[in-house]
Design an enzyme around this catalytic site. Sequence first.
Site, PDB file in Angstrom:
ATOM      1  N   LYS A  83       0.808  -1.223   0.000  1.00 40.06           N
ATOM      2  CA  LYS A  83       0.000   0.000   0.000  1.00 40.06           C
ATOM      3  C   LYS A  83       0.841   1.273   0.000  1.00 40.06           C
ATOM      4  CE  LYS A  83      -4.196  -1.825   0.203  1.00 40.06           C
ATOM      5  NZ  LYS A  83      -5.192  -1.633  -0.877  1.00 40.06           N
ATOM      6  N   GLU A 105      -9.915   5.662   3.204  1.00 38.44           N
ATOM      7  CA  GLU A 105     -10.661   4.540   3.762  1.00 38.44           C
ATOM      8  C   GLU A 105      -9.685   3.399   3.978  1.00 38.44           C
ATOM      9  OE1 GLU A 105      -9.442   2.939   0.246  1.00 38.44           O
ATOM     10  OE2 GLU A 105     -10.287   4.955   0.428  1.00 38.44           O
ATOM     11  N   SER A 359       1.676  -9.706  -0.752  1.00 37.87           N
ATOM     12  CA  SER A 359       1.377  -8.278  -0.699  1.00 37.87           C
ATOM     13  C   SER A 359       1.565  -7.648   0.667  1.00 37.87           C
ATOM     14  CB  SER A 359      -0.048  -8.026  -1.183  1.00 37.87           C
ATOM     15  OG  SER A 359      -0.972  -8.781  -0.420  1.00 37.87           O
TER      16      SER A 359
END
Length: 372
Positions: A83, A105, A359
């Site tokens: 991210k 969010e 990830s």
Amino acid sequence: MTQMTYGEYGGRYVPETLVPALDELERGWVEALADPSFREELDRLGSRYVGRPSPLYETERFAPPGRRIVLKREDLNHTGAHKINNALGQILLASRLGKRRIVAETGAGQHGVATATVCARFGLDCVVYMGAEDMRRQHPNVERMRLLGAEVRAVEFGTRTLKEATSEAIRDWIASVETTYYLIGSCVGPAPYPSIVRELQAVIGREARAQMLESYDRLPDAVIACVGGGSNAIGLFAGFLEDADVRLVGVEAAGAASLGSGRPAVLHGARSSVLADADGQVLDAHSISAGLDYPGVGPEHAALRDSGRAEYTTATDEEALAAFHRLAETEGILPALEPAHALARAVDLDAELILVGLSGRGDKDLAEVLQH
């Protein structure tokens, strides 16, 4: 110009008050891409702040006989997930646009942590919306965000997960659009967000392709990644889209399979494949993984499914948990529950050399794993 649609998917389905902000965002993004200093700053921060490039690691005990499973270790990035790639790029863009307040969010909390991290780094105000159920499941990330100076606002309606958190972040943005930048966390939302996030996450695929050629003198037979909104998968897939011999496999949570069992509908400002009934009403999704617990998906994934270039399958909560334990016990790596879904399918995939997008790391999921 940025890509607005992907076949019949994508586009903008937003209130008129947001159109000028989206136009401003698109202009700013096009100008940033044309400015060498933007890419230079992003690359510098990627190297010195995030720790890029993230390495490849071939599992030695996790892979079953006859398969070689290689991990792209995004879990080793600063903040523990992919991210941060997107958050850094968008915070640079927000700064160029003169926005001093950021809303975001988050589901699993990793995007919220990444956003809070870059806001701390650049001195910007940060508000993160998070479903109350996700706050319970991902409490360590809630505390991390607060320690980084972010305000975390609990969303108490609906399923109290990512869908509702996204809705609240959009409402905030509509009410404060002049001063606020909405830093969306996945390749979803109204154009140009899907193409912005894709480009910022494509660093994963570019690196992985070059690393595979350097280490193995060949490309993988298959590339596999988990899909919720789909940003880590689209970033990894981007490096291999033109390689027709490389299979692209996305793995959804069985209870949130918007590509596997969804229908075309509009959700959060874009048309995509959505878990919805015949009247277009969005249905609830479920996953043990807060990051996959979302009833929609990025529009490019829907187009890749329809074209046949990528294939999409599912893994259950139980299968993801089993893969989590297997990787921990055979390789000493705790994966996040999101990529554990991809790991679950990698072990039975009919391919010899398999690249898996790892990830994120599993620190955030320990309480949930232990509870089950």
